[in-house]
Design a protein around this motif. Structure first.
Motif, short mmCIF file in Angstrom:
data_model
loop_
_atom_site.label_atom_id
_atom_site.label_comp_id
_atom_site.label_asym_id
_atom_site.label_seq_id
_atom_site.Cartn_x
_atom_site.Cartn_y
_atom_site.Cartn_z
N PRO A 52 0.82 -1.21 0.00
CA PRO A 52 0.00 0.00 0.00
C PRO A 52 0.85 1.26 0.00
CG PRO A 52 0.02 -1.01 2.18
CD PRO A 52 0.72 -1.97 1.26
N LEU A 53 0.28 2.35 -0.49
CA LEU A 53 0.95 3.63 -0.41
C LEU A 53 0.79 4.17 1.00
CD1 LEU A 53 -0.09 5.37 -3.76
CD2 LEU A 53 2.07 4.23 -3.21
N PRO A 54 1.86 4.61 1.64
CA PRO A 54 1.76 5.11 3.02
C PRO A 54 0.74 6.24 3.14
CG PRO A 54 4.06 4.83 2.39
CD PRO A 54 3.25 4.61 1.15
N GLY A 55 -0.20 6.07 4.05
CA GLY A 55 -1.18 7.11 4.32
C GLY A 55 -2.35 7.16 3.36
N VAL A 56 -2.39 6.25 2.36
CA VAL A 56 -3.48 6.23 1.38
C VAL A 56 -4.42 5.06 1.70
CG1 VAL A 56 -4.11 6.06 -1.06
CG2 VAL A 56 -2.01 7.26 -0.38
N LYS A 57 -5.68 5.39 1.98
CA LYS A 57 -6.63 4.36 2.38
C LYS A 57 -7.21 3.58 1.19
CE LYS A 57 -8.10 6.78 6.60
NZ LYS A 57 -9.26 7.40 7.31
N SER A 58 -7.58 4.28 0.13
CA SER A 58 -8.22 3.63 -1.02
C SER A 58 -7.64 4.17 -2.32
CB SER A 58 -9.74 3.85 -1.01
OG SER A 58 -10.32 3.34 0.17
N ILE A 59 -7.60 3.30 -3.34
CA ILE A 59 -7.11 3.69 -4.67
C ILE A 59 -8.15 3.27 -5.70
CG2 ILE A 59 -5.30 3.41 -6.39
CD1 ILE A 59 -3.37 2.73 -4.14
N ILE A 60 -8.59 4.23 -6.50
CA ILE A 60 -9.58 3.98 -7.54
C ILE A 60 -8.97 4.33 -8.89
CG2 ILE A 60 -11.85 4.58 -8.47
CD1 ILE A 60 -12.01 3.06 -5.85
N LEU A 61 -8.99 3.40 -9.83
CA LEU A 61 -8.49 3.66 -11.18
C LEU A 61 -9.62 4.13 -12.08
CD1 LEU A 61 -6.14 0.61 -11.99
CD2 LEU A 61 -5.58 2.75 -10.83
N VAL A 62 -9.32 5.08 -12.94
CA VAL A 62 -10.23 5.49 -14.01
C VAL A 62 -9.54 5.13 -15.32
CG1 VAL A 62 -11.50 7.37 -15.09
CG2 VAL A 62 -11.19 7.34 -12.61
N ALA A 63 -10.17 4.27 -16.11
CA ALA A 63 -9.50 3.74 -17.29
C ALA A 63 -10.45 3.74 -18.48
CB ALA A 63 -9.01 2.32 -17.02
N SER A 64 -9.86 3.53 -19.65
CA SER A 64 -10.65 3.38 -20.87
C SER A 64 -9.86 2.55 -21.85
CB SER A 64 -10.97 4.74 -21.50
OG SER A 64 -9.80 5.35 -22.00
N GLY A 65 -10.54 1.77 -22.65
CA GLY A 65 -9.83 1.02 -23.67
C GLY A 65 -9.36 1.93 -24.78
N LYS A 66 -10.23 2.85 -25.18
CA LYS A 66 -9.95 3.73 -26.31
C LYS A 66 -9.69 5.16 -25.83
CE LYS A 66 -11.73 4.57 -30.98
NZ LYS A 66 -11.37 6.00 -31.01
N GLY A 67 -8.84 5.87 -26.53
CA GLY A 67 -8.58 7.26 -26.19
C GLY A 67 -9.68 8.18 -26.71
N GLY A 68 -9.75 9.36 -26.14
CA GLY A 68 -10.70 10.35 -26.62
C GLY A 68 -12.12 10.15 -26.18
N VAL A 69 -12.32 9.39 -25.10
CA VAL A 69 -13.69 9.13 -24.64
C VAL A 69 -14.04 9.94 -23.39
CG1 VAL A 69 -13.71 6.81 -25.63
CG2 VAL A 69 -12.96 7.12 -23.26
N GLY A 70 -13.15 10.82 -22.96
CA GLY A 70 -13.44 11.64 -21.79
C GLY A 70 -13.02 11.03 -20.47
N LYS A 71 -11.99 10.21 -20.52
CA LYS A 71 -11.53 9.52 -19.30
C LYS A 71 -10.94 10.50 -18.30
CE LYS A 71 -7.75 7.59 -20.00
NZ LYS A 71 -7.06 8.78 -19.43
N THR A 72 -10.05 11.37 -18.75
CA THR A 72 -9.42 12.32 -17.84
C THR A 72 -10.44 13.31 -17.30
OG1 THR A 72 -7.33 12.11 -19.04
CG2 THR A 72 -7.56 14.00 -17.58
N THR A 73 -11.36 13.73 -18.14
CA THR A 73 -12.44 14.62 -17.68
C THR A 73 -13.22 13.97 -16.56
OG1 THR A 73 -12.65 15.57 -19.90
CG2 THR A 73 -14.49 15.91 -18.40
N THR A 74 -13.47 12.67 -16.70
CA THR A 74 -14.18 11.92 -15.66
C THR A 74 -13.36 11.85 -14.38
OG1 THR A 74 -15.32 10.58 -17.32
CG2 THR A 74 -15.26 9.71 -15.08
N ALA A 75 -12.07 11.54 -14.52
CA ALA A 75 -11.20 11.41 -13.34
C ALA A 75 -11.09 12.73 -12.59
CB ALA A 75 -9.81 10.92 -13.77
N VAL A 76 -10.90 13.83 -13.33
CA VAL A 76 -10.76 15.15 -12.71
C VAL A 76 -12.03 15.55 -11.97
CG1 VAL A 76 -10.60 17.61 -13.25
CG2 VAL A 76 -8.96 16.00 -14.25
N ASN A 77 -13.17 15.43 -12.64
CA ASN A 77 -14.43 15.84 -12.02
C ASN A 77 -14.85 14.90 -10.90
OD1 ASN A 77 -15.88 18.27 -13.45
ND2 ASN A 77 -14.86 17.12 -15.07
N LEU A 78 -14.49 13.62 -11.00
CA LEU A 78 -14.79 12.69 -9.91
C LEU A 78 -14.01 13.08 -8.67
CD1 LEU A 78 -15.84 10.08 -8.62
CD2 LEU A 78 -13.94 8.86 -9.74
N ALA A 79 -12.71 13.33 -8.81
CA ALA A 79 -11.88 13.71 -7.66
C ALA A 79 -12.40 15.00 -7.02
CB ALA A 79 -10.43 13.88 -8.09
#
Length: 316
Positions: A52-79
């Motif tokens: 585990p990463l010290p001091g980090v309780k949970s880790i959530i991945l945001v992924a996509s098979g294909k590029g250009g589907v708004g993955k980073t937009t989702t990750a940023v707004n989710l956080a």
């Protein structure tokens, strides 16, 4: 003199023929399942221990098979949404896309991070979210041209050499596809779950299936699908226009997954991205912002349920 001639001299051509026949017979006795099990055992020998990463309780991945589907937009707004609905929680955002980092732009962060007294990189803070990206360590005009080993070393720096803690949740924005980054993260870190982002196009859904299969093989739980660009609303009559098709629900059912949130096309999202102000802040009363808050609530609920299950398992 080659090896075949040496063997022929020592053993004779007849013996060689018999040996080849025997080897072929042995191979026929091994089924496809035997070979797959053998490969799994070999691969399992060299897998690193998940730490585990010290001091980090949970880790959530945001992924996509294909590029250009708004993955980073989702990750940023989710956080950001997780921080908005629960301000008392400490949230982090890791941009694990080494070759195409875009979190600095979307989160409006820049400048070279500092090292603390423990020689750890201090993540930059904006909108209450701790952020780290290769885009902060390399000039935006320079291209990262690295081989696989260097990418893995960079990921190690971005994870274990950053002062993340204390964090309740670290959201990780991964690159498109099914490559070294996903494999390295899944093998080295205890991932609590993954959100797979897609769009309704057949090409995107086909690659999404590969991404889901990858996480299943890596034994990373999938929280669900997020569908971007699901439809466009007619500004005059309010009719839904499925301009990219409407096959996401069918594909999700085939994979046994739930569409945990679906977003329509909105031209205002491009402005949010370019201005470095996530929709959750730039358009707090919009449908998109409300859906991101709902998505954040679902992730918090997922983490709480998983923590409860783990606690009960330890008690037994």
């Amino acid at each position: 003199m080659n090896v075949q001639r040496i063997i022929n001299r020592v053993c004779g051509q007849f013996l060689i023929t018999n040996i080849k026949t025997s080897v072929f017979s042995i191979r026929l006795k091994h089924t496809k399942n035997d070979l797959e099990n053998h490969q799994t055992k070999i691969m399992g020998r060299g897998l690193p221990e998940k730490k585990p990463l010290p001091g980090v309780k949970s880790i959530i991945l945001v992924a996509s098979g294909k590029g250009g589907v708004g993955k980073t937009t989702t990750a940023v707004n989710l956080a950001c949404a997780m921080k908005v609905i629960k301000p008392e929680k400490e949230i982090g955002l890791l941009d694990a896309d080494v070759f195409g980092p875009s979190v600095p732009l979307m989160m409006n962060i820049s400048g070279e991070p500092m090292l603390n007294d423990d020689h750890l990189i201090e993540p930059l803070l904006n909108y209450g979210v701790k952020c780290m990206s290769m885009g902060l360590l390399v000039s935006g005009e320079n291209a990262v041209v690295w081989r696989g080993l260097m990418v893995m070393q960079a990921l190690d720096r971005l994870t274990r050499h950053v002062a993340w803690g204390p964090l309740d949740c670290l959201v990780v924005d991964t690159p498109p596809g099914t490559g070294d980054t996903h494999l390295s993260l899944a093998q080295n870190l205890p991932i609590d779950g993954a959100i797979v982002v897609t769009t309704p196009q057949s090409a995107a859904l086909q690659v999404t299936k590969r991404g889901v299969n990858m996480f299943e093989k890596l034994k990373v739980p999938i929280i669900g699908l997020v569908e971007n660009m699901s439809h466009a609303m007619c500004p005059k009559c309010g009719t839904k226009n499925f301009i990219f098709g409407n096959e996401t629900k069918k594909t999700a059912d085939e994979m046994g997954l739930e569409i945990i949130e679906s977003f329509e096309v909105d031209s205002n999202m491009s402005e949010c991205i370019n201005s470095g102000k996530p929709a959750i802040y730039a358009l707090p009363d919009s449908i998109h912002a409300e859906k991101y808050r709902q998505l954040a609530n679902k992730v918090f609920k997922y983490i709480a349920n998983k923590d409860n299950k783990q606690a009960k398992a330890k008690e037994q």
